[in-house]
Design a protein around this motif. Structure first.
Motif, PDB file in Angstrom:
ATOM      1  N   SER A  62     -10.142  31.537  40.927  1.00  0.00           N
ATOM      2  CA  SER A  62     -10.167  30.082  41.047  1.00  0.00           C
ATOM      3  C   SER A  62      -9.774  29.389  39.750  1.00  0.00           C
ATOM      4  O   SER A  62      -9.551  28.185  39.741  1.00  0.00           O
ATOM      5  CB  SER A  62     -11.555  29.618  41.486  1.00  0.00           C
ATOM      6  OG  SER A  62     -12.511  29.995  40.516  1.00  0.00           O
ATOM      7  N   SER A  63      -9.704  30.159  38.644  1.00  0.00           N
ATOM      8  CA  SER A  63      -9.315  29.562  37.366  1.00  0.00           C
ATOM      9  C   SER A  63      -8.580  30.607  36.529  1.00  0.00           C
ATOM     10  O   SER A  63      -8.629  31.801  36.824  1.00  0.00           O
ATOM     11  CB  SER A  63     -10.555  29.081  36.609  1.00  0.00           C
ATOM     12  OG  SER A  63     -11.327  30.194  36.196  1.00  0.00           O
ATOM     13  N   ALA A  64      -7.936  30.144  35.475  1.00  0.00           N
ATOM     14  CA  ALA A  64      -7.235  31.062  34.574  1.00  0.00           C
ATOM     15  C   ALA A  64      -8.218  32.000  33.888  1.00  0.00           C
ATOM     16  O   ALA A  64      -7.939  33.187  33.700  1.00  0.00           O
ATOM     17  CB  ALA A  64      -6.438  30.273  33.543  1.00  0.00           C
ATOM     18  N   ALA A  65      -9.385  31.476  33.514  1.00  0.00           N
ATOM     19  CA  ALA A  65     -10.389  32.310  32.845  1.00  0.00           C
ATOM     20  C   ALA A  65     -10.859  33.420  33.785  1.00  0.00           C
ATOM     21  O   ALA A  65     -10.997  34.572  33.371  1.00  0.00           O
ATOM     22  CB  ALA A  65     -11.571  31.452  32.397  1.00  0.00           C
ATOM     23  N   GLU A  66     -11.096  33.083  35.047  1.00  0.00           N
ATOM     24  CA  GLU A  66     -11.541  34.088  36.017  1.00  0.00           C
ATOM     25  C   GLU A  66     -10.447  35.133  36.240  1.00  0.00           C
ATOM     26  O   GLU A  66     -10.721  36.332  36.319  1.00  0.00           O
ATOM     27  CB  GLU A  66     -11.906  33.404  37.342  1.00  0.00           C
ATOM     28  CG  GLU A  66     -12.481  34.365  38.359  1.00  0.00           C
ATOM     29  CD  GLU A  66     -12.842  33.676  39.666  1.00  0.00           C
ATOM     30  OE1 GLU A  66     -12.999  34.412  40.657  1.00  0.00           O
ATOM     31  OE2 GLU A  66     -12.962  32.433  39.690  1.00  0.00           O
ATOM     32  N   ALA A  67      -9.208  34.689  36.313  1.00  0.00           N
ATOM     33  CA  ALA A  67      -8.096  35.633  36.480  1.00  0.00           C
ATOM     34  C   ALA A  67      -8.001  36.576  35.289  1.00  0.00           C
ATOM     35  O   ALA A  67      -7.789  37.782  35.454  1.00  0.00           O
ATOM     36  CB  ALA A  67      -6.786  34.870  36.656  1.00  0.00           C
ATOM     37  N   ALA A  68      -8.184  36.051  34.078  1.00  0.00           N
ATOM     38  CA  ALA A  68      -8.139  36.884  32.878  1.00  0.00           C
ATOM     39  C   ALA A  68      -9.275  37.900  32.885  1.00  0.00           C
ATOM     40  O   ALA A  68      -9.072  39.079  32.583  1.00  0.00           O
ATOM     41  CB  ALA A  68      -8.203  36.007  31.631  1.00  0.00           C
ATOM     42  N   ARG A  69     -10.495  37.458  33.244  1.00  0.00           N
ATOM     43  CA  ARG A  69     -11.639  38.384  33.307  1.00  0.00           C
ATOM     44  C   ARG A  69     -11.391  39.473  34.340  1.00  0.00           C
ATOM     45  O   ARG A  69     -11.647  40.648  34.085  1.00  0.00           O
ATOM     46  CB  ARG A  69     -12.914  37.618  33.644  1.00  0.00           C
ATOM     47  CG  ARG A  69     -13.557  36.946  32.464  1.00  0.00           C
ATOM     48  CD  ARG A  69     -14.984  36.499  32.789  1.00  0.00           C
ATOM     49  NE  ARG A  69     -15.025  35.576  33.920  1.00  0.00           N
ATOM     50  CZ  ARG A  69     -14.890  34.253  33.825  1.00  0.00           C
ATOM     51  NH1 ARG A  69     -14.720  33.705  32.642  1.00  0.00           N
ATOM     52  NH2 ARG A  69     -14.943  33.494  34.888  1.00  0.00           N
TER      53      ARG A  69
END
Length: 118
Positions: free
Chosen positions: A85-92
């Motif tokens: 749902s977000s860039a941070a979540e995708a990175a994690r």
């Protein structure tokens, strides 16, 4: 040269400032004998590696003759689960999937992307 347009062709801009005559240039190019002797030295230094490669090739050829397929690596499935749902979540998610999560400073990652949802 110092003036523009002096050279023939325009692709030699970087080479125009190098002052090498043919004799000096020949010093940088190996002769056939030098190339052969370097190859002998390289083969001697890497003989264990070359033996392993040769053995792998023999095994692969033997499997082919017997009709046994070579081992096939399983591919990882990409995109398991819902999209991030977000860039941070995708990175994690990417870091976890590549087993890099233990090497990551997650607080710095959150600072980079803003506050995290979880």
């Amino acid at each position: 040269g110092e003036g523009e347009g002096e050279g023939e062709g325009g692709d030699d801009e970087g080479l125009s400032d190098v002052d090498l005559d043919d004799e000096e240039l020949d010093g940088y190019i190996r002769t056939e004998d030098e190339a052969r002797s370097r190859e002998v030295v390289w083969n001697e230094m890497n003989k264990e590696y070359l033996a392993k490669v040769e053995e792998r090739q023999r095994l692969s050829d033997a499997r082919g003759l017997l009709g046994v397929p070579d081992k096939v690596k399983k591919r990882r499935r990409v995109g398991d689960g819902p999209p991030a749902s977000s860039a941070a979540e995708a990175a994690r998610d990417m870091l976890r999937s590549k087993n890099l999560s233990s090497k990551v400073n997650y607080s710095a990652l959150e600072d980079l992307f803003g506050a995290a949802d979880d």
